[in-house]
Motif scaffolding. Structure first.
Motif, PDB file in Angstrom:
ATOM      1  N   ASN A 164       0.843  -1.204   0.000  1.00 10.39           N
ATOM      2  CA  ASN A 164       0.000   0.000   0.000  1.00 10.39           C
ATOM      3  C   ASN A 164       0.867   1.239   0.000  1.00 10.39           C
ATOM      4  O   ASN A 164       1.918   1.293   0.648  1.00 10.39           O
ATOM      5  CB  ASN A 164      -0.963   0.002   1.192  1.00 10.39           C
ATOM      6  N   THR A 165       0.447   2.233  -0.751  1.00  8.38           N
ATOM      7  CA  THR A 165       1.220   3.467  -0.898  1.00  8.38           C
ATOM      8  C   THR A 165       0.298   4.612  -1.263  1.00  8.38           C
ATOM      9  O   THR A 165      -0.800   4.391  -1.789  1.00  8.38           O
ATOM     10  CB  THR A 165       2.297   3.307  -1.987  1.00  8.38           C
ATOM     11  N   ASP A 166       0.750   5.832  -0.983  1.00  8.34           N
ATOM     12  CA  ASP A 166      -0.014   7.013  -1.401  1.00  8.34           C
ATOM     13  C   ASP A 166       0.726   7.776  -2.488  1.00  8.34           C
ATOM     14  O   ASP A 166       0.408   8.924  -2.779  1.00  8.34           O
ATOM     15  CB  ASP A 166      -0.303   7.929  -0.204  1.00  8.34           C
ATOM     16  N   ARG A 167       1.713   7.125  -3.128  1.00  5.92           N
ATOM     17  CA  ARG A 167       2.492   7.764  -4.179  1.00  5.92           C
ATOM     18  C   ARG A 167       2.047   7.259  -5.553  1.00  5.92           C
ATOM     19  O   ARG A 167       2.115   6.053  -5.835  1.00  5.92           O
ATOM     20  CB  ARG A 167       3.990   7.498  -3.997  1.00  5.92           C
ATOM     21  N   PRO A 168       1.622   8.155  -6.464  1.00  2.91           N
ATOM     22  CA  PRO A 168       1.189   7.734  -7.797  1.00  2.91           C
ATOM     23  C   PRO A 168       2.312   7.111  -8.628  1.00  2.91           C
ATOM     24  O   PRO A 168       2.057   6.215  -9.430  1.00  2.91           O
ATOM     25  CB  PRO A 168       0.703   9.040  -8.440  1.00  2.91           C
ATOM     26  N   ASP A 169       3.568   7.569  -8.446  1.00  5.21           N
ATOM     27  CA  ASP A 169       4.652   7.023  -9.264  1.00  5.21           C
ATOM     28  C   ASP A 169       4.947   5.568  -8.923  1.00  5.21           C
ATOM     29  O   ASP A 169       5.340   4.791  -9.798  1.00  5.21           O
ATOM     30  CB  ASP A 169       5.913   7.884  -9.140  1.00  5.21           C
ATOM     31  N   ILE A 170       4.737   5.173  -7.668  1.00  9.52           N
ATOM     32  CA  ILE A 170       4.931   3.770  -7.296  1.00  9.52           C
ATOM     33  C   ILE A 170       3.862   2.898  -7.961  1.00  9.52           C
ATOM     34  O   ILE A 170       4.149   1.808  -8.474  1.00  9.52           O
ATOM     35  CB  ILE A 170       4.887   3.601  -5.764  1.00  9.52           C
ATOM     36  N   ILE A 171       2.627   3.379  -7.965  1.00  7.37           N
ATOM     37  CA  ILE A 171       1.539   2.619  -8.595  1.00  7.37           C
ATOM     38  C   ILE A 171       1.757   2.542 -10.101  1.00  7.37           C
ATOM     39  O   ILE A 171       1.559   1.480 -10.719  1.00  7.37           O
ATOM     40  CB  ILE A 171       0.184   3.271  -8.278  1.00  7.37           C
TER      41      ILE A 171
END
Length: 479
Positions: free
Chosen positions: A237-244
């Motif tokens: 889980n992450t809140d970073r768009p670049d990771i997704i």
């Protein structure tokens, strides 16, 4: 008066529809019923939730259009003519199902019910307050994009689409939760993602038997296979768009949940939790050195207190004489064994860590730092614990912050206590057995059918471009 079974669809009688909708919604103060009388004595009622719709758009795209354009079509008024010739909205739907109309209204739509129609016009017009896009507070980077997800699903999917401008990107939407009816979307790149995995995820979401879905953890527990009982996260889980964006380009599936800025990524492998998106924004040599440092910090975080307990309790002969004498001098007067010292200091630090998180931000960090220093110094001066134990616990705690993913640092901290118990009970033999059992457990796990320890176990040479080490972009396959 119609029964609930009879009122599954809209009636041709406007009064019956209005009365039923008001009965279902009860005396909610935010439920607005707006009656309009148009030329030709045409009765129309608007239903919406105050605060959920954009009032300016409601006035300009619905009410003003009805008042100005209806007289021109007074003899041809119908649901179809209102949709195509009168309303000035980007999206206009119609439905004969009351339940479907209510679900859309609860999501921020305006219902337009006309006398004699037998169906309703639905105009999505969401207008609630949104948090602006800001810097990530959980996974900050020195170099790289500084935006992060918000609590609005469509904003989040857009942030990823801005980065992956490919026609193969697919977004599938679904509602989950019998009470919350939470909007969920999963995104993947067709041709890169395993289609069987996509179908399996959709089936599991459709079968999700839960009343409330408010955050990603709800879904993680529902989608997790029942036979897998583990502390370790199998979703990233992450809140970073670049990771997704990077994840879906590797063939993974992103799961967006409306109302939370954290997006899930599956399948998630053990090595993924020790990668940082900044690794791809730095030189390959520096990135790999930092990754080695992270795994070294993992070893310290998980094993340092256990190794200290083992060496000072069972295997003093493994220490140099000078170091052994120094440790013995520091422990002189300490009334507790090394295991009790470690447990006492670890629990104290976990309390301080939790207090620092829960306290107001302006004083939280100061309290946790000052509290740790004061308590550690006072404990040493009172000969409750030795100075070396304070150092060991401190370096262990600092090492836990090196792990990029907070969801992985939590199980590592919990496993550390298990290793401490094994070390205090059986020495190096117990610690070795504990490590072997942990590796067996990790190799037994899978994330949506993908082995959790891959590409290391089983070893896959073709997937080593971004495993433990990152290869240069020149050597990576293009999707």
């Amino acid at each position: 008066m119609h029964t609930d079974e009879q009122m599954m669809n809209f009636s041709a009688q406007l009064n019956e529809n209005s009365q039923y909708l008001q009965t279902v919604m009860g005396a909610s103060s935010d439920f607005v019923v707006r009656n309009l009388t148009l030329p030709g004595s045409l009765q129309i009622v608007l239903f919406y939730l105050d605060g959920m719709v954009d009032k300016q758009a409601l006035q300009e795209s619905i009410i003003q259009c009805l008042l100005e354009r209806t007289p021109l079509l007074v003899n041809e008024i119908s649901i179809q003519s209102i949709k195509t010739n009168i309303l000035n909205a980007s999206e206009v739907l119609s439905t004969s199902s009351i339940m479907e109309a209510l679900d859309l209204m609860l999501s921020g739509a305006v219902l337009l019910v006309m006398d004699g129609a037998g169906e309703s016009i639905v105009v999505p017009m969401q207008g609630w307050e949104e948090r602006s896009i800001s810097e990530s507070k959980t996974q900050s980077v020195v170099r790289g994009p500084q935006d992060s997800f918000t609590e609005t699903l469509r904003t989040n999917t857009t942030l990823v689409r801005r980065r992956v401008k490919d026609t193969r990107v697919r977004v599938r939407a679904i509602k989950v939760g019998s009470l919350t009816k939470t909007d969920i979307a999963f995104m993947y790149v067709e041709g890169l993602a395993n289609q069987e995995l996509v179908n399996s995820l959709q089936i599991r979401l459709n079968k999700a038997n839960s009343e409330n879905i408010l955050e990603g953890e709800y879904l993680e527990e529902i989608l997790l296979e029942k036979k897998q009982l583990t502390l370790f996260p199998v979703f990233y889980n992450t809140d970073r768009p670049d990771i997704i964006a990077s994840g879906i380009l590797e063939g993974k599936i992103a799961i967006f949940i409306d109302g939370t800025p954290f997006v899930l990524l599956a399948p998630a492998l053990f090595v993924d939790f020790f990668k940082s998106v900044e690794d791809k924004y730095q030189s390959v040599i520096f990135s790999n050195l930092i990754r080695v440092l992270r795994y070294f910090a993992l070893s310290i975080c998980m094993l340092a207190p256990s190794v200290y307990i083992t060496l000072t309790t069972f295997h003093q002969d493994m220490l140099p004489t000078q170091l052994l004498l120094s440790l013995a001098a520091q422990r002189e007067g300490v009334p507790f064994p090394a295991f009790f010292e470690a447990i006492l200091m670890e629990i104290t630090f976990e309390i301080l860590r939790e207090a620092g998180i829960r306290m107001p931000r302006t004083v939280g960090q100061a309290v946790s730092i000052v509290g740790t220093i004061v308590i550690g110094q006072a404990a040493v001066e009172a000969t409750i614990v030795s100075a070396v134990m304070v150092i060991v616990v401190a370096i262990t705690a600092i090492s836990s912050f090196v792990i990029p993913s907070y969801s992985m640092s939590i199980p590592i901290r919990i496993v550390r206590f298990g290793f401490m118990i094994l070390a205090a009970s059986f020495g190096m033999y117990g610690l070795t057995i504990g490590i072997i059992l942990l590796l067996i457990h990790l190799c037994h796990l899978n994330s949506f059918g993908v082995p959790y320890m891959s590409p290391l176990a089983p070893f896959d040479k073709t997937e080593q471009s971004d495993g433990i080490f990152r290869l240069s972009f020149r050597n990576k396959k293009q999707p």
